[in-house]
Motif scaffolding. Sequence first.
Motif, PDB file in Angstrom:
ATOM      1  N   GLY A 137       0.825  -1.190   0.000  1.00 13.05           N
ATOM      2  CA  GLY A 137       0.000   0.000   0.000  1.00 13.05           C
ATOM      3  C   GLY A 137       0.871   1.256   0.000  1.00 13.05           C
ATOM      4  O   GLY A 137       2.016   1.222   0.452  1.00 13.05           O
ATOM      5  N   GLN A 138       0.320   2.356  -0.522  1.00  8.65           N
ATOM      6  CA  GLN A 138       1.096   3.596  -0.565  1.00  8.65           C
ATOM      7  C   GLN A 138       0.158   4.784  -0.504  1.00  8.65           C
ATOM      8  O   GLN A 138      -0.888   4.791  -1.152  1.00  8.65           O
ATOM      9  CB  GLN A 138       1.936   3.656  -1.843  1.00  8.65           C
ATOM     10  CG  GLN A 138       2.810   4.900  -1.941  1.00  8.65           C
ATOM     11  CD  GLN A 138       3.662   4.903  -3.196  1.00  8.65           C
ATOM     12  OE1 GLN A 138       3.535   4.026  -4.049  1.00  8.65           O
ATOM     13  NE2 GLN A 138       4.525   5.898  -3.320  1.00  8.65           N
ATOM     14  N   TRP A 139       0.527   5.792   0.278  1.00 11.73           N
ATOM     15  CA  TRP A 139      -0.215   7.051   0.311  1.00 11.73           C
ATOM     16  C   TRP A 139       0.699   8.171  -0.166  1.00 11.73           C
ATOM     17  O   TRP A 139       1.921   8.126   0.010  1.00 11.73           O
ATOM     18  CB  TRP A 139      -0.766   7.358   1.695  1.00 11.73           C
ATOM     19  CG  TRP A 139       0.263   7.475   2.778  1.00 11.73           C
ATOM     20  CD1 TRP A 139       0.652   6.518   3.670  1.00 11.73           C
ATOM     21  CD2 TRP A 139       1.039   8.640   3.100  1.00 11.73           C
ATOM     22  NE1 TRP A 139       1.621   6.983   4.516  1.00 11.73           N
ATOM     23  CE2 TRP A 139       1.889   8.289   4.190  1.00 11.73           C
ATOM     24  CE3 TRP A 139       1.113   9.927   2.581  1.00 11.73           C
ATOM     25  CZ2 TRP A 139       2.782   9.196   4.759  1.00 11.73           C
ATOM     26  CZ3 TRP A 139       2.008  10.828   3.152  1.00 11.73           C
ATOM     27  CH2 TRP A 139       2.825  10.473   4.216  1.00 11.73           C
ATOM     28  N   THR A 140       0.092   9.155  -0.769  1.00 10.12           N
ATOM     29  CA  THR A 140       0.815  10.317  -1.281  1.00 10.12           C
ATOM     30  C   THR A 140       0.026  11.570  -0.949  1.00 10.12           C
ATOM     31  O   THR A 140      -1.222  11.563  -0.936  1.00 10.12           O
ATOM     32  CB  THR A 140       1.024  10.246  -2.804  1.00 10.12           C
ATOM     33  OG1 THR A 140      -0.251  10.171  -3.451  1.00 10.12           O
ATOM     34  CG2 THR A 140       1.858   9.031  -3.186  1.00 10.12           C
ATOM     35  N   VAL A 141       0.729  12.672  -0.699  1.00 11.33           N
ATOM     36  CA  VAL A 141       0.105  13.953  -0.423  1.00 11.33           C
ATOM     37  C   VAL A 141       1.086  15.037  -0.818  1.00 11.33           C
ATOM     38  O   VAL A 141       2.316  14.820  -0.770  1.00 11.33           O
ATOM     39  CB  VAL A 141      -0.275  14.079   1.078  1.00 11.33           C
ATOM     40  CG1 VAL A 141       0.957  14.038   1.967  1.00 11.33           C
ATOM     41  CG2 VAL A 141      -1.087  15.342   1.326  1.00 11.33           C
ATOM     42  N   GLY A 142       0.580  16.160  -1.240  1.00 11.93           N
ATOM     43  CA  GLY A 142       1.487  17.235  -1.601  1.00 11.93           C
ATOM     44  C   GLY A 142       0.784  18.408  -2.238  1.00 11.93           C
ATOM     45  O   GLY A 142      -0.291  18.265  -2.836  1.00 11.93           O
ATOM     46  N   PRO A 143       1.372  19.587  -2.125  1.00 13.59           N
ATOM     47  CA  PRO A 143       0.825  20.780  -2.769  1.00 13.59           C
ATOM     48  C   PRO A 143       1.318  20.894  -4.207  1.00 13.59           C
ATOM     49  O   PRO A 143       2.230  20.194  -4.638  1.00 13.59           O
ATOM     50  CB  PRO A 143       1.380  21.921  -1.908  1.00 13.59           C
ATOM     51  CG  PRO A 143       2.713  21.396  -1.453  1.00 13.59           C
ATOM     52  CD  PRO A 143       2.543  19.907  -1.278  1.00 13.59           C
ATOM     53  N   GLY A 144       0.691  21.799  -4.936  1.00 18.43           N
ATOM     54  CA  GLY A 144       1.087  22.050  -6.311  1.00 18.43           C
ATOM     55  C   GLY A 144       0.391  23.285  -6.835  1.00 18.43           C
ATOM     56  O   GLY A 144      -0.413  23.927  -6.146  1.00 18.43           O
ATOM     57  N   VAL A 145       0.678  23.617  -8.066  1.00 17.26           N
ATOM     58  CA  VAL A 145       0.061  24.761  -8.712  1.00 17.26           C
ATOM     59  C   VAL A 145      -0.113  24.430 -10.182  1.00 17.26           C
ATOM     60  O   VAL A 145       0.737  23.785 -10.800  1.00 17.26           O
ATOM     61  CB  VAL A 145       0.912  26.034  -8.531  1.00 17.26           C
ATOM     62  CG1 VAL A 145       2.287  25.874  -9.152  1.00 17.26           C
ATOM     63  CG2 VAL A 145       0.205  27.248  -9.119  1.00 17.26           C
ATOM     64  N   MET A 146      -1.246  24.853 -10.744  1.00 20.64           N
ATOM     65  CA  MET A 146      -1.524  24.698 -12.174  1.00 20.64           C
ATOM     66  C   MET A 146      -1.499  26.078 -12.813  1.00 20.64           C
ATOM     67  O   MET A 146      -2.187  26.987 -12.359  1.00 20.64           O
ATOM     68  CB  MET A 146      -2.863  23.992 -12.394  1.00 20.64           C
ATOM     69  CG  MET A 146      -2.818  22.513 -12.102  1.00 20.64           C
ATOM     70  SD  MET A 146      -4.369  21.647 -12.410  1.00 20.64           S
ATOM     71  CE  MET A 146      -5.317  22.144 -10.978  1.00 20.64           C
ATOM     72  N   ILE A 147      -0.701  26.201 -13.863  1.00 15.81           N
ATOM     73  CA  ILE A 147      -0.522  27.464 -14.575  1.00 15.81           C
ATOM     74  C   ILE A 147      -1.121  27.303 -15.972  1.00 15.81           C
ATOM     75  O   ILE A 147      -0.790  26.350 -16.678  1.00 15.81           O
ATOM     76  CB  ILE A 147       0.967  27.846 -14.671  1.00 15.81           C
ATOM     77  CG1 ILE A 147       1.586  27.904 -13.264  1.00 15.81           C
ATOM     78  CG2 ILE A 147       1.144  29.168 -15.397  1.00 15.81           C
ATOM     79  CD1 ILE A 147       3.079  28.105 -13.269  1.00 15.81           C
TER      80      ILE A 147
END
Length: 301
Positions: A137-147
């Motif tokens: 199993g794996q979890w991922t989280v993170g911020p980002g921005v769409m331009i």
Amino acid sequence: MRRTVALTVLVALALPVHAARADDDHRPFRRGTILPSLSLGGSFSRNYGGSLLVGAGASYFVVGGLAVGLHLRNVTTFYSQYFKDQVGSDIFAKIPTNELSLTPSLLWVVYRGERFAPYVSFGVGPVFLNKQRGVLGQWTVGPGVMIRAGGSLWLDLGFGLGMRFTKDRCQDAYGYLEPVTEYACSLTWGFRGGLVFGLGGRKPAQPSAQPSPPANYQPPPASSYPPPQPQPVPNASPPSPAPPVEAPLEGPPPPATPAPMPVETPTPANPPAPATPPPAIAPTDTTPIPPGENLPIPPPA
């Protein structure tokens, strides 16, 4: 593992669906927008090598700015020659070098701007390892921005954190050498980049031209005057053309009117002619005439 994936899917589908019925606005990532994505990322370690991530997926916005999605990613790990020489060929042949993940995800666009849109993503799902090393199993989280790159095309740049679970399964899959187990089963991070396309989206309902009356609206009473009678419609036929005027026939000119006689003014040298007296009318004898006698004949004048 199966319970974790099923719980994640149920949580994603149990979002405030009733809020999706509300009217949305004209900003990007409104309700009903489908967001296909192509992702590219990687990581680098000075001692162990690096990895390359290539993926594709799609997200559907159930409300404005909040989407559920499903993403398929493939991570290939490239170990350095120094690391291969350190662990040996026999052990390296058992270390997984390819990971295929299927991740349900949530995407929350914090600010829905026309030019850029920062967001936060979260996902959890299974990871399939090659070389018959099982499923993790794996979890991922993170911020980002769409331009916005133009039209419905957006450039996605982000930073992600992730970790595999459970710890026992991860140690069994990578339990050949202590450094490998520590690296594969610890918290990982990396940058990502890709292209996304915003398709569709439900536009807000346009207000009606005439506002609906209030609930306590009372219609005006009917007028007591008789309804107006329809007026006759005048004949719309065009007027008949006038008959042509014929030119008079040529002929002899009419006789000229004689000029009036001049009237002379009387003078002493030219006295006026005496007026002719009217004829005298003999008086009529009204004496009755005895029968048998002849009537007297008056003398000539």
